[in-house]
Design an enzyme around this catalytic site. Structure first.
Site, PDB file in Angstrom:
ATOM      1  CG  ASP A  91       5.280   0.374   2.234  1.00  0.00           C
ATOM      2  OD1 ASP A  91       4.241   0.337   1.554  1.00  0.00           O
ATOM      3  OD2 ASP A  91       5.286   0.626   3.463  1.00  0.00           O
ATOM      4  CE  LYS A 116       3.447  -4.770  -2.259  1.00  0.00           C
ATOM      5  NZ  LYS A 116       4.340  -4.167  -1.254  1.00  0.00           N
ATOM      6  N   GLY A 174      -0.669   0.718  -0.209  1.00  0.00           N
ATOM      7  CA  GLY A 174      -0.476   1.986  -0.921  1.00  0.00           C
ATOM      8  C   GLY A 174       0.660   1.799  -1.894  1.00  0.00           C
ATOM      9  CG  HIS A 175       0.709  -0.839  -4.411  1.00  0.00           C
ATOM     10  ND1 HIS A 175       0.215  -1.965  -5.010  1.00  0.00           N
ATOM     11  CD2 HIS A 175       0.956  -1.203  -3.124  1.00  0.00           C
ATOM     12  CE1 HIS A 175       0.165  -2.956  -4.129  1.00  0.00           C
ATOM     13  NE2 HIS A 175       0.604  -2.506  -2.980  1.00  0.00           N
ATOM     14  CD  GLN A 195      -1.201  -6.012   2.944  1.00  0.00           C
ATOM     15  OE1 GLN A 195      -1.672  -7.112   2.772  1.00  0.00           O
ATOM     16  NE2 GLN A 195      -1.899  -4.919   2.774  1.00  0.00           N
TER      17      GLN A 195
HETATM   18  P1  GDP Z   1       4.635  -0.718  -2.702  1.00  0.00           P
HETATM   19  O1  GDP Z   1       3.615  -0.614  -1.619  1.00  0.00           O
HETATM   20  O2  GDP Z   1       5.425  -1.985  -2.619  1.00  0.00           O
HETATM   21  O3  GDP Z   1       4.080  -0.477  -4.064  1.00  0.00           O
HETATM   22  O4  GDP Z   1       5.689   0.453  -2.413  1.00  0.00           O
HETATM   23  P2  GDP Z   1       5.349   1.984  -2.057  1.00  0.00           P
HETATM   24  O5  GDP Z   1       4.881   2.659  -3.277  1.00  0.00           O
HETATM   25  O6  GDP Z   1       4.482   2.061  -0.849  1.00  0.00           O
HETATM   26  O7  GDP Z   1       6.780   2.482  -1.604  1.00  0.00           O
HETATM   27  C1  GDP Z   1       7.865   2.474  -2.462  1.00  0.00           C
HETATM   28  C2  GDP Z   1       8.385   3.914  -2.610  1.00  0.00           C
HETATM   29  O8  GDP Z   1       9.665   3.901  -3.206  1.00  0.00           O
HETATM   30  C3  GDP Z   1       7.534   4.791  -3.499  1.00  0.00           C
HETATM   31  O9  GDP Z   1       7.593   6.130  -3.036  1.00  0.00           O
HETATM   32  C4  GDP Z   1       8.216   4.691  -4.860  1.00  0.00           C
HETATM   33  O10 GDP Z   1       7.996   5.840  -5.677  1.00  0.00           O
HETATM   34  C5  GDP Z   1       9.649   4.633  -4.434  1.00  0.00           C
HETATM   35  N1  GDP Z   1      10.554   3.877  -5.296  1.00  0.00           N
HETATM   36  C6  GDP Z   1      10.326   2.717  -5.981  1.00  0.00           C
HETATM   37  N2  GDP Z   1      11.457   2.291  -6.563  1.00  0.00           N
HETATM   38  C7  GDP Z   1      12.418   3.187  -6.240  1.00  0.00           C
HETATM   39  C8  GDP Z   1      13.824   3.273  -6.486  1.00  0.00           C
HETATM   40  O11 GDP Z   1      14.438   2.419  -7.120  1.00  0.00           O
HETATM   41  N3  GDP Z   1      14.484   4.345  -5.943  1.00  0.00           N
HETATM   42  C9  GDP Z   1      13.858   5.298  -5.198  1.00  0.00           C
HETATM   43  N4  GDP Z   1      14.572   6.287  -4.695  1.00  0.00           N
HETATM   44  N5  GDP Z   1      12.542   5.234  -4.951  1.00  0.00           N
HETATM   45  C10 GDP Z   1      11.846   4.198  -5.442  1.00  0.00           C
HETATM   46  P1  IMO Z   2       1.787  -2.236   0.698  1.00  0.00           P
HETATM   47  O1  IMO Z   2       0.926  -3.033  -0.248  1.00  0.00           O
HETATM   48  C1  IMO Z   2       3.422  -1.623   4.689  1.00  0.00           C
HETATM   49  C2  IMO Z   2       1.043  -3.079   8.051  1.00  0.00           C
HETATM   50  C3  IMO Z   2       0.503  -2.018   8.999  1.00  0.00           C
HETATM   51  C4  IMO Z   2       0.523  -2.803  10.297  1.00  0.00           C
HETATM   52  C5  IMO Z   2       0.098  -4.202   9.856  1.00  0.00           C
HETATM   53  C6  IMO Z   2      -1.379  -4.497  10.050  1.00  0.00           C
HETATM   54  O2  IMO Z   2       1.760  -0.782   0.440  1.00  0.00           O
HETATM   55  O3  IMO Z   2       3.154  -2.818   0.777  1.00  0.00           O
HETATM   56  P2  IMO Z   2      -3.560  -3.671   8.781  1.00  0.00           P
HETATM   57  O4  IMO Z   2      -4.122  -2.302   8.585  1.00  0.00           O
HETATM   58  O5  IMO Z   2      -3.230  -4.375   7.520  1.00  0.00           O
HETATM   59  O6  IMO Z   2      -4.378  -4.513   9.707  1.00  0.00           O
HETATM   60  O7  IMO Z   2      -2.175  -3.431   9.563  1.00  0.00           O
HETATM   61  O8  IMO Z   2       0.421  -4.297   8.488  1.00  0.00           O
HETATM   62  N1  IMO Z   2       0.699  -2.903   6.625  1.00  0.00           N
HETATM   63  C7  IMO Z   2       1.559  -2.451   5.706  1.00  0.00           C
HETATM   64  N2  IMO Z   2       2.809  -1.988   5.832  1.00  0.00           N
HETATM   65  N3  IMO Z   2       2.855  -1.704   3.471  1.00  0.00           N
HETATM   66  C8  IMO Z   2       1.604  -2.195   3.328  1.00  0.00           C
HETATM   67  O9  IMO Z   2       1.042  -2.418   2.117  1.00  0.00           O
HETATM   68  C9  IMO Z   2       0.874  -2.562   4.484  1.00  0.00           C
HETATM   69  N4  IMO Z   2      -0.366  -3.043   4.700  1.00  0.00           N
HETATM   70  C10 IMO Z   2      -0.463  -3.276   6.017  1.00  0.00           C
HETATM   71  O10 IMO Z   2       1.368  -0.905   9.043  1.00  0.00           O
HETATM   72  O11 IMO Z   2       1.839  -2.910  10.784  1.00  0.00           O
HETATM   73 MG    MG Z   3       3.095   0.656  -0.061  1.00  0.00          MG
END
Ligand code: GDP
Ligand code: IMO
Ligand code: MG
Length: 438
Positions: A13, A16, A40-41, A223
């Site tokens: 998270d 990416k 979840g991106h 991840q």
């Molecule tokens: P990923 O799994 O690595 O793609 O990250 P996620 O999408 O799960 O979580 C990142 C969160 O931060 C999302 O809600 C993005 O919209 C938000 N985000 C990304 N870059 C920034 C930033 O520079 N500032 C803020 N406030 N939010 C951001």
């Molecule tokens: P993105 O791509 C954050 C975590 C789960 C749990 C562990 C194992 O959005 O960064 P699983 O269901 O994979 O067997 O769970 O890994 N986990 C993540 N945490 N971002 C993710 O993906 C994750 N994918 C798995 O919360 O701790």
């Molecule tokens: Mg994510």
């Protein structure tokens, strides 16, 4: 050439999806190489806000080829639903292809995932419950069904003849879960297979053709390094095979390591974690809550909606992830979340219960759960960063914070993200441009 890998440098998270959406303009192919719909991106651009679980974040550029590589665990219902959602919002999936070697998440996988977690009790991992771990376990056990099998009703029938009675025995006798009905599974998954068929290809071939034409291929990780099966805080990790680290990217897409020329590591300006396991700089107080809710997008899990655990930037863990992934370019995200803190801490070492100071990440998650973080405190900048579009427009304190992080983790920060929207970023260096090796 070249292939460029994007990895998460922490516990996932890091942003990416947001970064891939930003830099994909310079690539011709964007490919996911590992994990499944545990990822979840979130992407916010001029087309709206999107939550992608499986489809690469390059999908918003209609002319780019997007690939779900062989390293991805594919839940057919989830990916078809994601495709439908995208199409209903006017996004073209004409250039989306799925590898014929993806392992398929079958209906027994989430059941086993959830039942395993229950059996673990206090030792639960806190998985997303999506069946991703059991699917990869079956891949390694040579008990998987691949997309190539799923789209061929005869091959699928043969695989199911062996697997379903086996899995039903496991479900009933080990977990006490009712068995799955053969005809129902066969019909539903055959129907999924037929809907998936137009997308299924030998995707490695597509990637190699692009590389041969001299085009840039972006490999989107899921991840983060600290959740990686080998490199991460085992056993509180995810089960992707190939791993979510840069080393897994070639395997998960079908290219050799010599083709990968850049590794972009995404780091949040502080730490978050979803699920269980050690997190030395975690803040369980009011400051942690502020980090969770500050700014435009609060720290709530994209996939499961769980609140993310929060803490100060951990330079020990982040340096480790830069090292084991061979990161060449760093991206710092969510800097804006720190705008209102009068002072900010950075974890620079760990102290063990027996008085040792560690500056590298220990292998044991038991020990990591017992260490006390050693902090360096730096002044905050108490000014908004979200409108900055160049290095000079950042407040002085923010620039100093970034410089300190670069020094501590040993890589340059080439992009600073100051908000969730596509243009809320400062590009210091084009991360797709190959750097001379130093
Ligand atoms: P990923 O799994 O690595 O793609 O990250 P996620 O999408 O799960 O979580 C990142 C969160 O931060 C999302 O809600 C993005 O919209 C938000 N985000 C990304 N870059 C920034 C930033 O520079 N500032 C803020 N406030 N939010 C951001
Ligand atoms: P993105 O791509 C954050 C975590 C789960 C749990 C562990 C194992 O959005 O960064 P699983 O269901 O994979 O067997 O769970 O890994 N986990 C993540 N945490 N971002 C993710 O993906 C994750 N994918 C798995 O919360 O701790
Ligand atoms: Mg994510």
């Amino acid at each position: 050439m070249p292939a460029v890998v994007v990895i998460g440098g922490q516990w996932g998270d890091e942003g990416k999806g947001r970064v891939v959406d930003l830099i994909a303009q310079g690539a011709s192919v964007v490919a996911r190489y590992s994990a499944g719909n545990n990822a979840g991106h979130t992407v916010i651009n001029d087309l709206g806000e999107f939550k992608l679980n499986v489809v690469p974040a390059g999908i918003f550029y209609p002319e780019k080829t997007c690939i779900i590589g062989n390293g991805v665990a594919l839940d057919p219902g989830v990916v078809l639903n994601e495709i439908d959602q995208l199409v209903s919002r006017g996004i073209s999936v004409e250039h989306l292809f799925i590898s014929d070697r993806c392992h398929v998440i079958m209906p027994w996988h989430p059941l086993i995932d959830i039942a395993d977690e229950k059996m673990r009790g206090a030792a639960a991992i806190g998985t997303t419950g999506r069946g991703v771990g059991p699917c990869f376990t079956d891949k390694v056990a040579r008990m998987g069904i691949r997309t190539g099998d799923l789209i061929d009703p005869d091959a699928f029938r043969k695989r199911l003849d062996f697997l379903l009675p086996y899995k039903n025995k496991v479900l009933q006798q080990l977990y006490g879960v009712p068995p799955l009905d053969d005809a129902d599974v066969y019909q539903r998954y055959c129907a999924f297979g037929q809907r998936l068929k137009p997308f299924v290809r030998d995707t490695a071939q597509i990637v190699h053709e692009a590389l041969d034409r001299g085009e840039t291929v972006l490999l989107e990780g899921a991840q983060g390094c600290l959740l990686d099966l080998d490199a991460g805080t085992y056993e509180y990790v995810t089960s992707s095979v190939p791993s979510s680290s840069a080393g897994g990217a070639g395997i998960g897409i079908g290219i050799g390591p010599t083709v990968i020329q850049q590794v972009v590591g995404i780091y949040k300006a502080y730490m978050t974690r979803v699920g269980n396991g050690p997190m030395p700089s975690e803040l369980l107080d009011e400051t942690g809550q502020i980090l969770r809710i500050e700014g435009p997008r609060p720290e709530i899990g994209t996939t499961t909606g769980r609140p993310r655990r929060t803490g100060w930037f951990d330079a020990v863990a982040s340096r480790y992830s830069a090292m084991v992934n061979g990161v060449t370019s760093g991206v710092l995200t969510r800097l804006d979340v720190l705008d209102n803190f009068p002072s900010i801490k950075i974890c620079v070492a760990y102290e063990t219960p027996d008085g040792r100071t560690l500056t590298t990440l220990p292998a044991s998650s038991v020990l990591l759960g017992e260490v006390t973080p050693v902090y360096e405190e730096v002044p905050g900048w108490l000014a908004p960063t979200n409108t900055a579009r160049s290095w000079d427009q950042l407040p002085k304190g923010a620039r100093e914070y970034i410089r300190r992080i670069e020094k501590l983790i040993g890589i340059p920060i080439d992009i600073v993200s100051v908000g969730p929207e596509r243009d809320q970023a400062i590009i210091v260096h084009d991360v797709l441009k190959v750097k001379p090796r130093t």
